[in-house]
Write an enzyme that holds these catalytic residues in place. Structure first.
Site, PDB file in Angstrom:
ATOM      1  NE  ARG A  15      -1.069   2.452   2.985  1.00  0.00           N
ATOM      2  CZ  ARG A  15      -0.498   3.529   3.496  1.00  0.00           C
ATOM      3  NH1 ARG A  15      -0.397   4.645   2.784  1.00  0.00           N
ATOM      4  NH2 ARG A  15       0.012   3.516   4.724  1.00  0.00           N
ATOM      5  CG  ASP A  16       3.254   4.351   2.967  1.00  0.00           C
ATOM      6  OD1 ASP A  16       3.580   5.137   2.066  1.00  0.00           O
ATOM      7  OD2 ASP A  16       3.204   4.681   4.163  1.00  0.00           O
ATOM      8  CG  HIS A 209       7.376   7.684   5.373  1.00  0.00           C
ATOM      9  ND1 HIS A 209       7.224   7.112   4.141  1.00  0.00           N
ATOM     10  CD2 HIS A 209       6.159   7.578   5.972  1.00  0.00           C
ATOM     11  CE1 HIS A 209       5.980   6.689   3.985  1.00  0.00           C
ATOM     12  NE2 HIS A 209       5.307   6.962   5.086  1.00  0.00           N
ATOM     13  CB  CYS A 240       2.259  10.548   1.598  1.00  0.00           C
ATOM     14  SG  CYS A 240       0.644  11.316   1.421  1.00  0.00           S
TER      15      CYS A 240
END
Ligand code: HMG
Ligand code: MG
Length: 300
Positions: A15-16, A209, A240
Protein backbone atom coordinates in the site's frame (compact mmCIF):
# COMPACT_ATOMS: atom_id res chain seq x y z
CA UNK A 1 18.47 -1.34 29.18
CA UNK A 2 15.78 -4.03 29.04
CA UNK A 3 14.10 -4.90 25.77
CA UNK A 4 10.90 -6.79 24.93
CA UNK A 5 11.28 -10.41 23.76
CA UNK A 6 9.20 -9.87 20.65
CA UNK A 7 7.71 -7.16 18.46
CA UNK A 8 4.99 -7.03 15.82
CA UNK A 9 5.62 -5.75 12.33
CA UNK A 10 2.96 -4.31 10.04
CA UNK A 11 3.98 -4.64 6.41
CA UNK A 12 2.71 -1.65 4.44
CA UNK A 13 4.76 -2.10 1.25
CA UNK A 14 1.92 -3.13 -1.07
CA UNK A 15 0.00 0.00 0.00
CA UNK A 16 2.35 2.78 1.18
CA UNK A 17 5.15 1.36 -0.95
CA UNK A 18 3.28 1.21 -4.21
CA UNK A 19 0.89 4.19 -3.88
CA UNK A 20 3.52 6.70 -4.99
CA UNK A 21 5.07 4.68 -7.80
CA UNK A 22 4.82 6.38 -11.19
CA UNK A 23 5.38 3.02 -12.92
CA UNK A 24 2.23 0.91 -13.27
CA UNK A 25 2.71 -2.45 -11.59
CA UNK A 26 0.37 -5.01 -13.16
CA UNK A 27 -2.35 -6.45 -10.94
CA UNK A 28 -0.94 -9.98 -11.26
CA UNK A 29 2.47 -8.70 -10.13
CA UNK A 30 0.97 -7.00 -7.09
CA UNK A 31 -0.81 -10.26 -6.26
CA UNK A 32 2.36 -12.32 -6.80
CA UNK A 33 4.32 -10.00 -4.51
CA UNK A 34 1.72 -10.08 -1.73
CA UNK A 35 1.66 -13.87 -2.02
CA UNK A 36 5.45 -13.95 -1.53
CA UNK A 37 5.17 -11.63 1.48
CA UNK A 38 2.48 -13.92 2.94
CA UNK A 39 5.08 -16.73 3.06
CA UNK A 40 7.70 -14.77 5.03
CA UNK A 41 6.22 -15.10 8.51
CA UNK A 42 4.72 -11.59 8.45
CA UNK A 43 1.43 -11.70 10.33
CA UNK A 44 0.06 -8.43 8.94
CA UNK A 45 -0.02 -7.07 5.40
CA UNK A 46 -1.70 -3.84 4.30
CA UNK A 47 -2.44 -4.81 0.76
CA UNK A 48 -3.97 -1.81 -0.96
CA UNK A 49 -6.14 1.33 -0.62
CA UNK A 50 -9.82 1.68 -1.31
CA UNK A 51 -9.43 5.38 -2.07
CA UNK A 52 -10.48 7.34 -5.15
CA UNK A 53 -8.62 5.99 -8.20
CA UNK A 54 -8.01 9.52 -9.48
CA UNK A 55 -6.25 10.43 -6.24
CA UNK A 56 -4.08 7.26 -6.15
CA UNK A 57 -3.99 5.81 -9.67
CA UNK A 58 -1.26 3.28 -8.79
CA UNK A 59 -3.77 1.36 -6.63
CA UNK A 60 -6.82 1.65 -8.87
CA UNK A 61 -6.98 -2.17 -9.05
CA UNK A 62 -7.59 -2.47 -5.27
CA UNK A 63 -10.60 -4.76 -5.57
CA UNK A 64 -8.91 -7.15 -8.02
CA UNK A 65 -5.83 -7.33 -5.81
CA UNK A 66 -7.86 -7.98 -2.65
CA UNK A 67 -9.90 -10.66 -4.40
CA UNK A 68 -6.91 -12.21 -6.19
CA UNK A 69 -4.44 -12.96 -3.39
CA UNK A 70 -4.02 -16.35 -1.76
CA UNK A 71 -4.77 -15.81 1.90
CA UNK A 72 -2.55 -17.49 4.44
CA UNK A 73 -4.02 -18.48 7.80
CA UNK A 74 -2.71 -16.31 10.60
CA UNK A 75 -2.04 -13.30 8.35
CA UNK A 76 -4.25 -10.23 8.80
CA UNK A 77 -4.93 -8.54 5.45
CA UNK A 78 -5.72 -4.85 5.92
CA UNK A 79 -6.45 -2.00 3.52
CA UNK A 80 -6.65 1.77 3.68
CA UNK A 81 -10.23 3.04 3.86
CA UNK A 82 -11.00 6.79 3.78
CA UNK A 83 -14.79 6.80 3.90
CA UNK A 84 -18.05 4.84 3.52
CA UNK A 85 -17.57 4.19 -0.18
CA UNK A 86 -14.09 2.82 0.52
CA UNK A 87 -15.46 0.59 3.26
CA UNK A 88 -18.12 -0.85 0.94
CA UNK A 89 -15.43 -1.77 -1.59
CA UNK A 90 -13.11 -3.11 1.09
CA UNK A 91 -15.87 -5.37 2.41
CA UNK A 92 -16.45 -6.66 -1.10
CA UNK A 93 -12.70 -7.37 -1.26
CA UNK A 94 -12.93 -9.45 1.93
CA UNK A 95 -10.33 -7.57 3.99
CA UNK A 96 -9.83 -8.37 7.69
CA UNK A 97 -9.03 -4.91 9.01
CA UNK A 98 -9.84 -1.36 7.91
CA UNK A 99 -7.06 1.22 8.24
CA UNK A 100 -8.65 4.64 8.53
CA UNK A 101 -6.44 7.69 8.27
CA UNK A 102 -6.22 11.40 8.87
CA UNK A 103 -3.55 13.99 9.57
CA UNK A 104 -2.70 15.83 12.75
CA UNK A 105 -2.19 19.00 10.70
CA UNK A 106 -5.09 20.75 9.01
CA UNK A 107 -3.37 21.58 5.70
CA UNK A 108 -2.06 18.08 5.01
CA UNK A 109 -5.45 16.63 5.88
CA UNK A 110 -7.20 18.86 3.34
CA UNK A 111 -4.59 18.18 0.63
CA UNK A 112 -4.72 14.43 1.27
CA UNK A 113 -8.41 13.76 1.80
CA UNK A 114 -10.13 16.99 0.80
CA UNK A 115 -11.70 17.71 4.18
CA UNK A 116 -11.04 19.56 7.43
CA UNK A 117 -9.97 17.43 10.39
CA UNK A 118 -13.32 18.15 12.08
CA UNK A 119 -15.27 16.86 9.06
CA UNK A 120 -12.92 13.87 8.74
CA UNK A 121 -13.61 12.87 12.35
CA UNK A 122 -17.35 12.69 11.57
CA UNK A 123 -16.64 10.43 8.58
CA UNK A 124 -14.25 8.18 10.51
CA UNK A 125 -16.66 7.77 13.42
CA UNK A 126 -19.28 6.38 11.04
CA UNK A 127 -16.75 4.24 9.12
CA UNK A 128 -15.39 2.78 12.38
CA UNK A 129 -18.92 1.99 13.60
CA UNK A 130 -19.87 0.31 10.34
CA UNK A 131 -16.62 -1.60 10.01
CA UNK A 132 -17.01 -2.98 13.52
CA UNK A 133 -20.61 -3.98 12.79
CA UNK A 134 -19.21 -5.94 9.84
CA UNK A 135 -16.76 -7.65 12.25
CA UNK A 136 -13.66 -5.85 11.01
CA UNK A 137 -11.12 -4.45 13.41
CA UNK A 138 -10.13 -0.84 12.77
CA UNK A 139 -6.65 0.61 12.91
CA UNK A 140 -6.12 4.34 12.51
CA UNK A 141 -3.21 6.35 11.20
CA UNK A 142 -2.48 9.82 12.40
CA UNK A 143 -0.15 11.40 9.86
CA UNK A 144 2.22 14.39 10.22
CA UNK A 145 2.60 13.81 13.98
CA UNK A 146 6.32 14.64 13.77
CA UNK A 147 6.08 17.44 11.22
CA UNK A 148 3.89 18.66 8.36
CA UNK A 149 5.20 19.53 4.89
CA UNK A 150 3.00 22.64 4.90
CA UNK A 151 2.64 23.74 8.56
CA UNK A 152 6.03 22.40 9.80
CA UNK A 153 5.67 21.96 13.59
CA UNK A 154 2.51 20.18 14.77
CA UNK A 155 1.44 20.92 18.37
CA UNK A 156 1.29 17.83 20.59
CA UNK A 157 -2.08 19.03 21.97
CA UNK A 158 -3.54 18.59 18.49
CA UNK A 159 -2.15 15.04 18.28
CA UNK A 160 -3.63 14.18 21.69
CA UNK A 161 -7.04 15.67 20.86
CA UNK A 162 -7.35 13.69 17.61
CA UNK A 163 -5.97 10.49 19.16
CA UNK A 164 -8.53 10.82 21.97
CA UNK A 165 -11.36 11.02 19.43
CA UNK A 166 -10.11 8.08 17.38
CA UNK A 167 -9.79 5.85 20.45
CA UNK A 168 -13.28 6.96 21.59
CA UNK A 169 -14.62 5.72 18.24
CA UNK A 170 -13.26 2.25 19.11
CA UNK A 171 -10.11 1.82 17.03
CA UNK A 172 -7.88 -1.00 18.24
CA UNK A 173 -4.54 0.59 17.35
CA UNK A 174 -3.20 4.01 16.43
CA UNK A 175 -0.21 4.29 14.12
CA UNK A 176 1.68 7.54 14.59
CA UNK A 177 3.00 8.69 11.22
CA UNK A 178 6.25 10.48 10.51
CA UNK A 179 4.90 11.14 7.03
CA UNK A 180 7.84 13.18 5.75
CA UNK A 181 10.59 11.33 7.63
CA UNK A 182 11.59 14.36 9.69
CA UNK A 183 11.51 12.94 13.22
CA UNK A 184 14.53 12.54 15.48
CA UNK A 185 14.93 10.37 18.62
CA UNK A 186 14.55 13.26 21.09
CA UNK A 187 11.30 14.30 19.43
CA UNK A 188 10.09 10.68 19.50
CA UNK A 189 10.77 10.65 23.25
CA UNK A 190 8.84 13.88 23.81
CA UNK A 191 5.83 12.79 21.73
CA UNK A 192 5.69 9.32 23.28
CA UNK A 193 6.10 10.63 26.82
CA UNK A 194 2.95 12.71 26.29
CA UNK A 195 0.95 9.96 24.56
CA UNK A 196 1.92 7.12 26.92
CA UNK A 197 0.37 9.07 29.80
CA UNK A 198 -3.02 8.58 28.10
CA UNK A 199 -2.82 5.47 25.91
CA UNK A 200 -1.29 2.02 26.50
CA UNK A 201 1.88 1.16 24.57
CA UNK A 202 0.13 -1.98 23.34
CA UNK A 203 -2.25 0.20 21.27
CA UNK A 204 0.35 2.49 19.71
CA UNK A 205 2.35 1.74 16.58
CA UNK A 206 5.08 3.83 14.94
CA UNK A 207 5.22 4.52 11.21
CA UNK A 208 8.52 6.09 10.23
CA UNK A 209 9.42 7.18 6.73
CA UNK A 210 13.18 7.20 6.22
CA UNK A 211 13.56 10.34 4.12
CA UNK A 212 16.53 11.61 6.14
CA UNK A 213 17.94 8.32 7.44
CA UNK A 214 16.59 8.61 11.00
CA UNK A 215 13.96 5.86 10.91
CA UNK A 216 15.91 3.06 12.64
CA UNK A 217 17.18 5.43 15.35
CA UNK A 218 13.58 6.52 15.91
CA UNK A 219 12.38 2.91 16.04
CA UNK A 220 15.02 2.05 18.63
CA UNK A 221 14.00 5.02 20.77
CA UNK A 222 10.33 4.03 20.56
CA UNK A 223 11.25 0.43 21.46
CA UNK A 224 13.15 1.64 24.51
CA UNK A 225 10.01 3.51 25.56
CA UNK A 226 7.89 0.36 25.42
CA UNK A 227 6.48 0.43 21.86
CA UNK A 228 6.39 -3.02 20.24
CA UNK A 229 4.44 -2.41 17.00
CA UNK A 230 6.24 -1.00 13.97
CA UNK A 231 5.27 -0.39 10.35
CA UNK A 232 7.74 -1.21 7.60
CA UNK A 233 7.79 -1.45 3.84
CA UNK A 234 9.73 -4.20 2.11
CA UNK A 235 12.56 -2.71 0.06
CA UNK A 236 11.96 0.67 1.73
CA UNK A 237 9.48 1.49 -1.02
CA UNK A 238 7.04 4.30 -0.59
CA UNK A 239 5.90 7.80 0.23
CA UNK A 240 2.76 9.90 0.31
CA UNK A 241 1.93 11.64 -3.00
CA UNK A 242 0.34 14.50 -1.01
CA UNK A 243 3.47 15.07 1.13
CA UNK A 244 6.13 16.64 -1.11
CA UNK A 245 9.61 15.28 -0.47
CA UNK A 246 8.50 12.19 1.45
CA UNK A 247 10.22 8.94 0.59
CA UNK A 248 9.81 5.30 1.63
CA UNK A 249 9.16 3.76 5.02
CA UNK A 250 11.89 2.09 7.02
CA UNK A 251 12.63 -1.10 5.07
CA UNK A 252 11.02 -4.11 6.75
CA UNK A 253 14.17 -6.20 6.24
CA UNK A 254 16.33 -3.54 7.92
CA UNK A 255 13.97 -3.52 10.91
CA UNK A 256 13.93 -7.33 11.02
CA UNK A 257 17.73 -7.51 10.81
CA UNK A 258 18.20 -5.03 13.67
CA UNK A 259 15.70 -6.77 15.94
CA UNK A 260 17.00 -10.23 15.10
CA UNK A 261 20.56 -9.18 15.98
CA UNK A 262 19.26 -7.71 19.25
CA UNK A 263 17.65 -11.05 20.13
CA UNK A 264 14.11 -9.70 19.66
CA UNK A 265 11.67 -12.02 17.87
CA UNK A 266 9.81 -10.69 14.80
CA UNK A 267 8.65 -14.03 13.40
CA UNK A 268 9.79 -12.87 9.93
CA UNK A 269 12.29 -14.98 8.01
CA UNK A 270 14.88 -12.80 6.30
CA UNK A 271 15.75 -15.70 4.00
CA UNK A 272 12.26 -15.35 2.53
CA UNK A 273 11.81 -11.60 2.83
CA UNK A 274 15.02 -10.64 0.99
CA UNK A 275 14.11 -12.48 -2.23
CA UNK A 276 10.69 -10.76 -2.07
CA UNK A 277 12.47 -7.39 -1.81
CA UNK A 278 14.73 -8.23 -4.75
CA UNK A 279 11.73 -9.38 -6.77
CA UNK A 280 9.83 -6.10 -6.34
CA UNK A 281 12.97 -4.05 -7.03
CA UNK A 282 13.36 -5.83 -10.37
CA UNK A 283 9.66 -5.45 -11.23
CA UNK A 284 9.63 -1.74 -10.47
CA UNK A 285 12.95 -1.28 -12.22
CA UNK A 286 14.60 1.14 -9.84
CA UNK A 287 17.13 0.93 -7.02
CA UNK A 288 15.40 0.61 -3.63
CA UNK A 289 16.88 2.15 -0.47
CA UNK A 290 16.92 -0.98 1.76
CA UNK A 291 20.41 -1.66 3.14
CA UNK A 292 19.90 -5.39 3.71
CA UNK A 293 18.69 -5.79 0.15
CA UNK A 294 22.04 -4.41 -1.09
CA UNK A 295 23.96 -6.80 1.18
CA UNK A 296 21.81 -9.69 -0.03
CA UNK A 297 22.32 -8.84 -3.71
CA UNK A 298 26.07 -8.57 -3.32
CA UNK A 299 26.13 -12.00 -1.64
CA UNK A 300 24.51 -13.74 -4.62
P1 HMG B 1 -13.54 13.72 -2.66
O1 HMG B 1 -13.37 14.12 -4.07
O2 HMG B 1 -13.66 14.80 -1.63
O3 HMG B 1 -14.75 12.69 -2.51
O4 HMG B 1 -12.33 12.78 -2.27
P2 HMG B 1 -16.33 12.94 -2.44
O5 HMG B 1 -16.81 12.27 -1.20
O6 HMG B 1 -16.65 14.39 -2.64
O7 HMG B 1 -16.85 12.12 -3.72
C1 HMG B 1 -16.49 12.51 -5.05
C2 HMG B 1 -16.57 11.31 -5.96
O8 HMG B 1 -15.59 10.36 -5.55
C3 HMG B 1 -17.91 10.57 -5.92
O9 HMG B 1 -18.13 10.02 -7.22
C4 HMG B 1 -17.65 9.43 -4.97
O10 HMG B 1 -18.47 8.30 -5.20
C5 HMG B 1 -16.21 9.09 -5.31
P3 HMG B 1 -19.14 10.74 -8.27
O11 HMG B 1 -20.46 10.78 -7.54
O12 HMG B 1 -18.56 12.10 -8.51
O13 HMG B 1 -19.08 9.83 -9.45
N1 HMG B 1 -15.53 8.49 -4.15
C6 HMG B 1 -14.82 7.33 -4.20
N2 HMG B 1 -14.52 6.49 -5.21
C7 HMG B 1 -13.78 5.39 -4.90
N3 HMG B 1 -13.34 5.12 -3.65
C8 HMG B 1 -13.62 5.94 -2.63
C9 HMG B 1 -14.38 7.10 -2.89
N4 HMG B 1 -14.82 8.10 -2.11
C10 HMG B 1 -15.51 8.93 -2.88
N5 HMG B 1 -13.19 5.64 -1.39
C11 HMG B 1 -11.30 11.05 -0.96
C12 HMG B 1 -12.18 12.27 -0.93
C13 HMG B 1 -10.98 10.72 0.49
C14 HMG B 1 -12.04 9.90 -1.63
C15 HMG B 1 -10.00 11.39 -1.77
O14 HMG B 1 -9.44 12.55 -1.25
C16 HMG B 1 -8.97 10.29 -1.71
O15 HMG B 1 -9.18 9.20 -2.25
N6 HMG B 1 -7.82 10.53 -1.04
C17 HMG B 1 -6.82 9.48 -0.84
C18 HMG B 1 -5.47 10.08 -0.63
C19 HMG B 1 -4.49 9.00 -0.28
O16 HMG B 1 -4.74 7.81 -0.46
N7 HMG B 1 -3.29 9.42 0.19
C20 HMG B 1 -2.24 8.52 0.53
C21 HMG B 1 -2.53 7.69 1.73
S1 HMG B 1 -2.28 8.51 3.28
C22 HMG B 1 -0.60 8.23 3.62
O17 HMG B 1 0.14 7.80 2.76
C23 HMG B 1 -0.09 8.46 5.00
C24 HMG B 1 0.11 7.15 5.80
O18 HMG B 1 1.00 6.28 5.14
C25 HMG B 1 0.66 7.48 7.19
C26 HMG B 1 1.89 8.39 7.18
O19 HMG B 1 2.84 8.13 6.43
O20 HMG B 1 1.85 9.36 7.97
C27 HMG B 1 -1.23 6.42 6.00
MG1 MG C 1 3.13 6.42 5.20
Amino acid sequence: MSYPKKVMLREVGPRDGLQNEPVWLATEDKIAWINQLSQTGLSYIELTSFVHPKWIPALRDALDVAKGISRVKGVTYAALVPNQKGLENALEGGIDEASVFMSASETHNVKNINKSTADTLQVLKQVTDDAKKANLSVRAYLSTVFGCPYEKRVPIEQVIRLADSLFEFGISELSLGDTIGAANPVQVEIVLEALLKRFPASQLALHFHDTRGTALANILTALQMGITIFDGSTGGLGGCPYAPGSSGNAATEDIVYMFEQMGIETNVKLAKLLPAAKWIEEKIGKHLPSRNLQVYKSSL
